[in-house]
Design a protein around this motif. Sequence first.
Motif, PDB file in Angstrom:
ATOM      1  N   PHE A 164      -2.542 -19.874  19.844  1.00  0.00           N
ATOM      2  CA  PHE A 164      -3.998 -20.165  19.326  1.00  0.00           C
ATOM      3  C   PHE A 164      -3.734 -19.817  17.867  1.00  0.00           C
ATOM      4  CE2 PHE A 164      -8.105 -20.387  21.682  1.00  0.00           C
ATOM      5  CZ  PHE A 164      -8.468 -21.651  21.194  1.00  0.00           C
ATOM      6  N   SER A 165      -3.027 -18.555  17.278  1.00  0.00           N
ATOM      7  CA  SER A 165      -3.093 -18.350  15.986  1.00  0.00           C
ATOM      8  C   SER A 165      -2.558 -19.575  15.132  1.00  0.00           C
ATOM      9  CB  SER A 165      -2.183 -17.329  15.547  1.00  0.00           C
ATOM     10  OG  SER A 165      -2.853 -16.115  16.164  1.00  0.00           O
TER      11      SER A 165
ATOM     12  N   CYS B 120      -9.788 -16.334  14.420  1.00  0.00           N
ATOM     13  CA  CYS B 120     -10.972 -16.171  13.857  1.00  0.00           C
ATOM     14  C   CYS B 120     -11.012 -16.425  12.482  1.00  0.00           C
ATOM     15  CB  CYS B 120     -11.798 -14.801  14.376  1.00  0.00           C
ATOM     16  SG  CYS B 120     -11.994 -14.778  16.171  1.00  0.00           S
ATOM     17  N   SER B 121     -10.297 -15.810  11.730  1.00  0.00           N
ATOM     18  CA  SER B 121      -9.945 -15.979  10.351  1.00  0.00           C
ATOM     19  C   SER B 121      -9.844 -17.599  10.004  1.00  0.00           C
ATOM     20  CB  SER B 121      -8.865 -15.225   9.988  1.00  0.00           C
ATOM     21  OG  SER B 121      -8.740 -13.898  10.041  1.00  0.00           O
TER      22      SER B 121
ATOM     23  N   PHE C 105      -9.751 -11.712   6.372  1.00  0.00           N
ATOM     24  CA  PHE C 105      -9.748 -11.513   7.860  1.00  0.00           C
ATOM     25  C   PHE C 105     -11.016 -11.496   8.418  1.00  0.00           C
ATOM     26  CE2 PHE C 105      -6.083  -8.645   6.092  1.00  0.00           C
ATOM     27  CZ  PHE C 105      -5.142  -9.327   6.682  1.00  0.00           C
ATOM     28  N   VAL C 106     -11.039 -11.806   9.725  1.00  0.00           N
ATOM     29  CA  VAL C 106     -12.342 -11.755  10.668  1.00  0.00           C
ATOM     30  C   VAL C 106     -12.047 -11.366  12.035  1.00  0.00           C
ATOM     31  CG1 VAL C 106     -14.049 -13.532  11.728  1.00  0.00           C
ATOM     32  CG2 VAL C 106     -13.178 -14.045   9.622  1.00  0.00           C
ATOM     33  N   GLN C 107     -12.792 -10.273  12.177  1.00  0.00           N
ATOM     34  CA  GLN C 107     -12.912  -9.680  13.734  1.00  0.00           C
ATOM     35  C   GLN C 107     -13.566 -10.676  14.769  1.00  0.00           C
ATOM     36  OE1 GLN C 107     -11.390  -6.888  14.189  1.00  0.00           O
ATOM     37  NE2 GLN C 107     -11.264  -6.214  12.014  1.00  0.00           N
ATOM     38  N   ARG C 108     -13.217 -10.405  15.914  1.00  0.00           N
ATOM     39  CA  ARG C 108     -13.713 -11.436  16.969  1.00  0.00           C
ATOM     40  C   ARG C 108     -15.210 -11.141  17.251  1.00  0.00           C
ATOM     41  NH1 ARG C 108     -10.643 -10.865  22.599  1.00  0.00           N
ATOM     42  NH2 ARG C 108     -10.649  -8.779  22.137  1.00  0.00           N
TER      43      ARG C 108
ATOM     44  N   LEU D 175     -18.292  -9.347  10.228  1.00  0.00           N
ATOM     45  CA  LEU D 175     -16.982  -9.274  10.852  1.00  0.00           C
ATOM     46  C   LEU D 175     -15.908  -9.583  10.052  1.00  0.00           C
ATOM     47  CD1 LEU D 175     -18.061 -11.500  13.951  1.00  0.00           C
ATOM     48  CD2 LEU D 175     -17.993  -8.974  13.821  1.00  0.00           C
ATOM     49  N   ALA D 176     -16.151 -10.088   8.608  1.00  0.00           N
ATOM     50  CA  ALA D 176     -14.790 -10.398   7.651  1.00  0.00           C
ATOM     51  C   ALA D 176     -14.650  -9.216   6.751  1.00  0.00           C
ATOM     52  CB  ALA D 176     -15.409 -11.528   6.828  1.00  0.00           C
ATOM     53  N   GLU D 177     -13.596  -8.887   6.536  1.00  0.00           N
ATOM     54  CA  GLU D 177     -12.811  -7.954   5.641  1.00  0.00           C
ATOM     55  C   GLU D 177     -12.019  -8.645   4.646  1.00  0.00           C
ATOM     56  OE1 GLU D 177     -11.464  -4.402   7.665  1.00  0.00           O
ATOM     57  OE2 GLU D 177     -12.132  -5.159   9.482  1.00  0.00           O
TER      58      GLU D 177
END
Length: 625
Positions: free
Chosen positions: A582-583, A529-530, A509-512, A503-505
């Motif tokens: 939320f971010s 999520c990140s 970053f992290v996808q849900r 999920l991480a890039e």
Amino acid sequence: MHNRPPDYSPIEEYGIVGNLETCALVAPNGSVDWFPFPHLESPSIFASILDTDLGGRFRIGPENSFETDRQYIDETNVLETTFHTTDGTATVTDFMPPAGQVSHPKKVLYRKVECTAGAVELGVELDPQFDYGRAKTRIESLEEGVLVDGNEERTLLESPIPLAIEDGRITGELSLESGDTEWFLLRCTGAEHASTDPDAALDKTIEYWSDWAHNCHPANGCVFAGPWHDQVVRSQLVLKLLTHAETGAIAAAPTTSLPEEIGGVRNWDYRFNWLRDAGFTVQALMNLGTADEANAYFDWFMDLCRADEPAAIQPLYGLHGEANLEERELDHFEGYRGSHPVRIGNGAAEQRQHDIYGELLLAVDEIRQHGRDLTDTEWTRIRGIVDYVREIWDQPDAGIWEVRGEDQHFVYSKVLCWVALDRGIAIATDGDHDAPIEAWQEVHKRIKDDVLENGFDDDIGAFVQAYGTDALDATGLLLPIVGFLPFDDERIQGTITAVQNRLAEDEVFVQRYDGEDGLPGDEGAFVLCSCWLVDALALSGRVAAARSRFEALLEYLNPLGLVAEEIDTETGAHLGNFPQAFSHIGIVNSALYLGYVLGHKTPGPVPMGIRLGEPVESDTTNQQS
């Protein structure tokens, strides 16, 4: 003054101002492109962010080429946009007095225009489009400006220059030389002729925000000390802007239908409060020193839980507690850069989301940890929630991400049901409250056994999104933070590794999740999520990696310190509603955990993830900021 409507500004280029009842988004060209009134969830006066032609705007800015600098006056929500032209420099200062805090009318958008060098020519354009552009407007010239009536709402633009009316648009030209200052006051319904001194209103608004903001000195042991301290303060100011002064409810975002994919259909109305945000919101507010806001928010959502049947508790509510949030589409709007449909209301209010009960109990426990005693009435409602969880924990639901496909047995929902019982047992025991402790303990164990048997995939070495699938979900990073298993458990570490691999890039970053959700199209990486991965790494003893990811993530916030729900991993563009509560909560809590593991202690109780999650000790030598 425009032959055609301007193009859409990138989402990340907007600034925000507000009065604790509503907010306005201001583009770098000086255009107010989003302004619902009188409340955040009300229909818009300006909505060109959703349709440049039909939405309406209020612009003050150069007509010819220019460059822009933007900033907030230190530790305030007063926005300055400075235009640099070939002939001179001018600054537009935008603000609204906060409701109930400043003795100047709150229903006025103040725009101060000051030339600081040379000479400038600025265009003025006012195009109110009430009720999302659906209301017929009537325009009347007055001695002090122009009055626009849109059936239920009206605006009076108090202007220092003559204004022309043509094809429903109101325009003018403003010429300034160095040292000149002029004021434009957009007076909305209820404040058309209210007495005000704009200079005094500006001074009082700056004073309010400066006094309110987290104002410790980072060198004096603040838990948020570090290169991210100023960003934490900005996130706090954003959360306050999204807090309704009357009720204490906090909106998820001030906008609707900003897309998660440009041209896609993942466009939602976020101008409501999601109960799932409760636990992490209370933690952030309390540790920022804003106990009044945390308590007001707690009182608000506890009041919503007074129904005799906990099943009546919805995942989200309007900021005044409205339960009917019927989802509708505005077919006449093209949507941001053609992203259709444009939605108002949110159908997720009718979903079954079992995680909300655990998140409510986390909030109850958090505020209790900060010294608040529960009343008998509050305990009765809390006990009712925990008893209800005993009955429904083994049923499928829509999950935290509100998938629009079939209900599933989501692992995170099961774990949060376990949390509801876990925190309920602890609260009842510590507070000597009447409760069926043994019955709760029996279900508490059954849920955990069930999740460990059905929610963990041995082949993947990680907790999955839902029973019977091999999809991963970033919520797996929260299992140790809420106390389900300790951080050093190999199943937790396996889940962290799997999330990083799938999920991480880009080490940021992290996808849900990577499973199906019943909707077409894609989305960006989730900022929250990140932050969760930062937290999981920090509390697993991998502090250097956590800090590196966090600092890299903060580089993607806009120059004003604002961030949307998601980020396009290829371009860095912001996606989804903006700015996202939320971010910003995720940023505050990540800074909190990093600060704690770096040795900066909180003035109050140990943070949730430390208290419940049994973090791994780490050598933080040379990690101090």
